[in-house]
Design an enzyme around this catalytic site. Structure first.
Site, PDB file in Angstrom:
ATOM      1  N   GLU A 117      10.111  -3.571   8.922  1.00 40.59           N
ATOM      2  CA  GLU A 117      10.126  -4.814   9.701  1.00 40.59           C
ATOM      3  C   GLU A 117       9.489  -4.627  11.077  1.00 40.59           C
ATOM      4  OE1 GLU A 117      10.722  -7.636   8.577  1.00 40.59           O
ATOM      5  OE2 GLU A 117      12.058  -7.429   6.857  1.00 40.59           O
ATOM      6  N   ASP A 244       6.614  -6.673  -3.624  1.00 33.64           N
ATOM      7  CA  ASP A 244       5.505  -7.594  -3.367  1.00 33.64           C
ATOM      8  C   ASP A 244       4.355  -7.030  -2.523  1.00 33.64           C
ATOM      9  OD1 ASP A 244       7.226  -7.561  -1.187  1.00 33.64           O
ATOM     10  OD2 ASP A 244       7.607  -9.710  -1.174  1.00 33.64           O
ATOM     11  N   GLU A 354      14.451 -19.667  -3.006  1.00 34.91           N
ATOM     12  CA  GLU A 354      14.262 -18.218  -2.941  1.00 34.91           C
ATOM     13  C   GLU A 354      14.088 -17.620  -4.338  1.00 34.91           C
ATOM     14  OE1 GLU A 354      14.377 -14.969   0.096  1.00 34.91           O
ATOM     15  OE2 GLU A 354      13.607 -16.978  -0.199  1.00 34.91           O
ATOM     16  N   GLU A 373       4.771 -17.894   2.324  1.00 33.57           N
ATOM     17  CA  GLU A 373       3.856 -17.332   1.328  1.00 33.57           C
ATOM     18  C   GLU A 373       3.051 -18.381   0.559  1.00 33.57           C
ATOM     19  OE1 GLU A 373       6.416 -14.058   2.521  1.00 33.57           O
ATOM     20  OE2 GLU A 373       6.852 -16.142   1.951  1.00 33.57           O
TER      21      GLU A 373
END
Length: 467
Positions: A117, A244, A354, A373
């Protein structure tokens, strides 16, 4: 499930697909007006953050209180937002924010931070903003941060630990995932090129290669891995959370650095993803780049990494980055088909969940934390096809986003896309990604040369300024 219930579910899903196909994408989109709307709403949310939480990491927009990720602020929202402020034309705000960051951001704290992060949000944000402004103070901060993060790579395999203490260098948490081991090359590689320090590139690339080397015999990676033993602890394979951006960086690293190893790993990996994870409808073989919109005809589900056996038929908001990635790879047929499916998922409740089961049409996790996204993929597809359909998709999503997520001071995620109940949190990525991709979709092309940048997974644009 009874035969009758299966038939009813199939009829309901077919009816919804028919409705989705009927959406009119031919009406003209007023890009200029929409771009100005995005700027206005960005400023609304930014001013809310500044009013209630300036100097802290994030705003909680319902309670109007603040959240600092690690107790001590690391200026998550200011750093993550800075290049967006410049791109959206808020130069005065951007310059003031840059000065605040340069004078107040300090990494010499006894706190353990999540490497992934911090890398994508803060290291990526500092590097992108340095390239925009030329302010060497930002590069110096990035170099200082990069040096403090390096101990995460000191494992027996070269795969990074999840957390590292910025002051002591102590790393911890050996069980991690491909996204966290493989989503470091753009940031660390760029830092290496801009500072002339090879160690950053070498450490991040080794982590990416070591992740790839541990793929199964059929070429898939799992969800969780122990970086000390190199053994998988969860064999579930997919393109969703925890995997991902591993795939994203294989391709983007080959584009940004011309790294042939990354290109080779990408080509091998994507072929296995198509083989074992894709769920193709009967119309896929007839779909072409200029054909009619057929939604819900291509999905990517879950499979066991060792056998390839289908384990789940779920997708979700995070998976919606994949049409854009396929488009960047030149695979426009699959990209178009998958984008149609992702938009179908959005339309089901007027905003994306989600987790969504594409076989049953049911929402399995209804949260929506303001994710970007699907907007990212819409922007990429429009840039590569100039098909006005994607402008219309973007307008629909923008209207829904404002309708359901706007608050009196900022924007809030949703606890449930079905009830539209809000949650008291606004991630910094709403500034770094969601607003940015909406704006770039509608804004004049001159704002940013799409062909000359590579976006990191936090939408920080990086330019290849080195030889």
């Amino acid at each position: 499930m009874s035969t009758g219930k299966r038939i009813r579910n199939a009829i309901q899903l077919a009816a919804f697909v028919f409705l989705a196909v009927q959406v009119n994408f031919s009406h003209p989109v007023d890009r200029k007006t929409l771009a100005e709307e995005v700027k206005s709403e960005f400023l609304h949310a930014w001013n809310g953050y500044k009013q209630y939480c300036w100097g802290h990491d994030d705003l909680k927009p319902l309670s109007k209180t603040c959240r600092d990720w690690y107790g001590t602020p690391v200026l998550m929202t200011p750093v993550d937002s800075l290049d967006s402020l410049y791109l959206l034309g808020f130069k005065k705000e951007a310059d003031e924010t840059r000065e605040y960051i340069a004078k107040n951001l300090n990494f010499d704290h006894d706190i353990s931070v999540q490497n992934f992060e911090i890398t994508i949000r803060i290291l990526g944000g500092l590097l992108s903003s340095y390239q925009i402004t030329g302010d060497k103070r930002l590069l110096d901060l990035a170099d200082d941060l990069g040096r403090r993060l390096l101990p995460v790579f000191d494992s027996p395999t070269g795969l990074p630990y999840k957390f590292v203490n910025l002051k002591t260098g102590k790393a911890r948490e050996a069980v991690t995932n491909p996204a966290e081991t493989g989503t470091l090359m753009i940031e660390f590689g760029t830092l290496s090129k801009l500072t002339g320090k090879p160690v950053y590139y070498e450490k991040a690339k080794r982590a990416l290669v070591e992740t790839y080397k541990r793929r199964s015999k059929i070429g898939l990676v799992g969800t969780n891995i122990n970086i000390e033993t190199g053994q998988w602890t969860n064999p579930d394979s997919h393109i969703s959370a925890e995997i991902d951006s591993y795939y994203e960086y294989l391709l983007k690293c080959s584009h940004l650095f011309g790294d042939k190893d990354c290109q080779s790993m990408w080509e091998d990996s994507i072929s296995k993803v198509h083989t074992y994870l894709a769920d193709e409808g009967e119309n896929m073989s007839r779909k072409n780049a200029k054909g009619p919109m057929i939604v819900g005809d291509l999905w990517y589900g879950h499979a066991d990494m060792n056998t390839g056996k289908r384990t789940e038929t779920t997708t979700g908001a995070l998976d919606a980055f994949f049409p854009g990635l396929l488009a960047l790879d030149g695979d426009l047929n699959r990209a178009r088909a998958l984008q149609d499916s992702m938009f179908l998922m959005w339309q089901k409740h007027g905003i994306e969940p989600e987790v969504y089961n594409y076989k049953t049409g049911k929402v399995e996790n209804g949260g929506y934390p303001l994710r970007p996204e699907i907007v990212e993929s819409t922007y990429v597809l429009y840039q590569l096809t100039k098909d006005a359909k994607y402008l219309a998709m973007g307008e629909t999503m923008w209207r829904d986003f404002v309708k359901y997520c706007r608050t009196d001071v900022a924007y809030a995620g949703l606890k449930s896309v079905e009830t539209k109940e809000k949650t008291d949190y606004m991630h910094s990525f709403v500034f770094a990604e969601t607003f940015k991709y909406f704006y770039l979709l509608f804004a004049p092309e001159k704002i940013l040369d799409f062909k000359k940048v590579v976006f990191n997974t936090e939408a920080h644009p990086i330019r290849r300024t080195w030889k």
